[in-house]
Write a protein that holds these residues in place. Sequence first.
Motif, PDB file in Angstrom:
ATOM      1  N   GLN A 179       0.844  -1.204   0.000  1.00  0.00           N
ATOM      2  CA  GLN A 179       0.000   0.000   0.000  1.00  0.00           C
ATOM      3  C   GLN A 179       0.873   1.245   0.000  1.00  0.00           C
ATOM      4  O   GLN A 179       0.630   2.193  -0.729  1.00  0.00           O
ATOM      5  N   GLN A 180       1.937   1.209   0.834  1.00  0.00           N
ATOM      6  CA  GLN A 180       2.854   2.362   0.902  1.00  0.00           C
ATOM      7  C   GLN A 180       3.546   2.598  -0.432  1.00  0.00           C
ATOM      8  O   GLN A 180       3.818   3.715  -0.823  1.00  0.00           O
ATOM      9  N   ARG A 181       3.806   1.489  -1.140  1.00  0.00           N
ATOM     10  CA  ARG A 181       4.476   1.568  -2.443  1.00  0.00           C
ATOM     11  C   ARG A 181       3.518   2.121  -3.505  1.00  0.00           C
ATOM     12  O   ARG A 181       3.905   2.377  -4.628  1.00  0.00           O
ATOM     13  N   GLY A 182       2.229   2.228  -3.146  1.00  0.00           N
ATOM     14  CA  GLY A 182       1.243   2.775  -4.089  1.00  0.00           C
ATOM     15  C   GLY A 182       0.765   1.744  -5.087  1.00  0.00           C
ATOM     16  O   GLY A 182       0.167   2.082  -6.102  1.00  0.00           O
ATOM     17  N   LEU A 183       1.033   0.457  -4.799  1.00  0.00           N
ATOM     18  CA  LEU A 183       0.637  -0.596  -5.723  1.00  0.00           C
ATOM     19  C   LEU A 183      -0.754  -1.119  -5.336  1.00  0.00           C
ATOM     20  O   LEU A 183      -0.969  -1.535  -4.204  1.00  0.00           O
ATOM     21  N   THR A 184      -1.686  -1.067  -6.278  1.00  0.00           N
ATOM     22  CA  THR A 184      -3.029  -1.567  -5.976  1.00  0.00           C
ATOM     23  C   THR A 184      -3.117  -3.033  -6.347  1.00  0.00           C
ATOM     24  O   THR A 184      -2.915  -3.398  -7.502  1.00  0.00           O
ATOM     25  N   ILE A 185      -3.392  -3.857  -5.349  1.00  0.00           N
ATOM     26  CA  ILE A 185      -3.648  -5.272  -5.649  1.00  0.00           C
ATOM     27  C   ILE A 185      -5.054  -5.601  -5.165  1.00  0.00           C
ATOM     28  O   ILE A 185      -5.522  -5.052  -4.172  1.00  0.00           O
ATOM     29  N   SER A 186      -5.725  -6.479  -5.918  1.00  0.00           N
ATOM     30  CA  SER A 186      -7.102  -6.800  -5.538  1.00  0.00           C
ATOM     31  C   SER A 186      -7.157  -8.017  -4.620  1.00  0.00           C
ATOM     32  O   SER A 186      -8.079  -8.148  -3.835  1.00  0.00           O
ATOM     33  N   HIS A 187      -6.168  -8.935  -4.727  1.00  0.00           N
ATOM     34  CA  HIS A 187      -6.271 -10.202  -4.003  1.00  0.00           C
ATOM     35  C   HIS A 187      -4.999 -10.605  -3.264  1.00  0.00           C
ATOM     36  O   HIS A 187      -3.882 -10.367  -3.746  1.00  0.00           O
ATOM     37  N   LEU A 188      -5.221 -11.267  -2.136  1.00  0.00           N
ATOM     38  CA  LEU A 188      -4.183 -12.073  -1.500  1.00  0.00           C
ATOM     39  C   LEU A 188      -4.539 -13.518  -1.844  1.00  0.00           C
ATOM     40  O   LEU A 188      -5.684 -13.938  -1.652  1.00  0.00           O
ATOM     41  N   VAL A 189      -3.570 -14.252  -2.377  1.00  0.00           N
ATOM     42  CA  VAL A 189      -3.809 -15.649  -2.761  1.00  0.00           C
ATOM     43  C   VAL A 189      -2.913 -16.562  -1.939  1.00  0.00           C
ATOM     44  O   VAL A 189      -1.718 -16.291  -1.793  1.00  0.00           O
ATOM     45  N   ALA A 190      -3.462 -17.635  -1.391  1.00  0.00           N
ATOM     46  CA  ALA A 190      -2.649 -18.632  -0.699  1.00  0.00           C
ATOM     47  C   ALA A 190      -2.619 -19.890  -1.554  1.00  0.00           C
ATOM     48  O   ALA A 190      -3.649 -20.297  -2.104  1.00  0.00           O
ATOM     49  N   ALA A 191      -1.438 -20.482  -1.690  1.00  0.00           N
ATOM     50  CA  ALA A 191      -1.298 -21.674  -2.533  1.00  0.00           C
ATOM     51  C   ALA A 191      -0.322 -22.648  -1.898  1.00  0.00           C
ATOM     52  O   ALA A 191       0.447 -22.289  -1.004  1.00  0.00           O
ATOM     53  N   GLY A 192      -0.340 -23.898  -2.366  1.00  0.00           N
ATOM     54  CA  GLY A 192       0.517 -24.950  -1.809  1.00  0.00           C
ATOM     55  C   GLY A 192      -0.238 -25.749  -0.763  1.00  0.00           C
ATOM     56  O   GLY A 192      -1.304 -25.311  -0.280  1.00  0.00           O
ATOM     57  N   GLY A 193       0.292 -26.905  -0.409  1.00  0.00           N
ATOM     58  CA  GLY A 193      -0.405 -27.843   0.479  1.00  0.00           C
ATOM     59  C   GLY A 193      -0.896 -27.235   1.780  1.00  0.00           C
ATOM     60  O   GLY A 193      -2.016 -27.518   2.224  1.00  0.00           O
ATOM     61  N   VAL A 194      -0.103 -26.358   2.405  1.00  0.00           N
ATOM     62  CA  VAL A 194      -0.475 -25.792   3.712  1.00  0.00           C
ATOM     63  C   VAL A 194      -1.685 -24.865   3.588  1.00  0.00           C
ATOM     64  O   VAL A 194      -2.423 -24.651   4.558  1.00  0.00           O
ATOM     65  N   ALA A 195      -1.918 -24.343   2.382  1.00  0.00           N
ATOM     66  CA  ALA A 195      -3.075 -23.460   2.163  1.00  0.00           C
ATOM     67  C   ALA A 195      -4.393 -24.223   2.283  1.00  0.00           C
ATOM     68  O   ALA A 195      -5.464 -23.622   2.272  1.00  0.00           O
ATOM     69  N   ALA A 196      -4.319 -25.546   2.421  1.00  0.00           N
ATOM     70  CA  ALA A 196      -5.537 -26.334   2.642  1.00  0.00           C
ATOM     71  C   ALA A 196      -6.036 -26.166   4.085  1.00  0.00           C
ATOM     72  O   ALA A 196      -7.173 -26.503   4.394  1.00  0.00           O
TER      73      ALA A 196
END
Length: 341
Positions: free
Chosen positions: A260-277
Amino acid sequence: MIVLGIETSCDDTAVGIVNDARTILAHCVFSQLKEHKPFGGVVPEVAARAHADHLDRLIDRAMTDAHLTYEEIDAVAATCGPGLIGGVMVGAVTGKAMAAVLKKPFIAVNHLEAHALTVRLGEDVTFPYLLLLVSGGHSQLLLVHQVGSYERLGGTLDDAVGECFDKCAKLLGLGYPGGPLIEALARNGNAMRYALPIPMQGRDGYDFSFSGLKTSVRTMLEKMTEDERKKASADIAASLQKAIADSLVDRVGHALAALQQRGLTISHLVAAGGVAANQSIRQGLLSVSANYGVMFCAAPPHLCTDNGVMVAWAGIERLRLGKTNPLDVAARPRWPLTEVE
Ligand code: KG4
Ligand code: ZN
């Protein structure tokens, strides 16, 4: 557009078939757990032989499930790294042979990229997004700019988070893989009973560390009798899961604030990999992303652990951009996401 994907980089032999309308036509996984059980862990040589023994049959089954003829496949994708090289070579050579015989393009898929893109199979997640990649061999925070373009923000300084789950499960006398067993045991436990350290909490940067947490669990168990250990195991599992979730949430929160401080707009946080289950980790990530006004997304649990569908989908994403590979592309034991192209 239809792609068949082959996954053989660790101890799951898997084949998936997916089309560009985001339909899963086949999802076949053969887990080698039984083969490795006598050894108490994954043995690379045993894994490679088991992949070679089961892959042909699994490809046949996937084709039958999808009701397709081989001519209807538009491309063949296979994981070409990173992973246990014997197994990776079995999948890569099989995929190349199929592509050569069928005269269809071959796509060399990076296993981590396959985890990173899976979420887009089920949801409209647009680039760029923040990716928490957490599996048995990896713990990384990355910014996904595009297919093939990844910026690494941080990673683990020692053990991967899945490794921490697996090693602590072993200390608790549970089986392998430890993550799902700890999650199940934790459901009956009190997460507030043991105050385990929350690794890296409040620290600068976006790195992780999990070996100290594992040592704390070991030290705690060493001070208990066999009987005490048995009685406390659900509470230990719940406290451990909480410490891991709190650490991941802290690190992700830190990264979201910095973006946010960098001024970058992202719409999503994505979790991936086995532990994301893991549901408790998902809950933590859901609330931290809400705090920063971004949406949280993860693939369904059966597509978080290793599978062929994610390789087929990465194949679709690459094929759409014309990113195919020659048949002499190498299988690689190490292949960082930042070097995917
Ligand atoms: O992505 P994956 O299937 O294989 C690798 O590429 O490493 O991840 C396997 C890891 C194992 O360490 C396993 O214990 C962990 O993911 N895992 C979980 C859960 N399901 C799998 N960890 C926590 N909770 C789960 N439900
Ligand atoms: Zn994986």
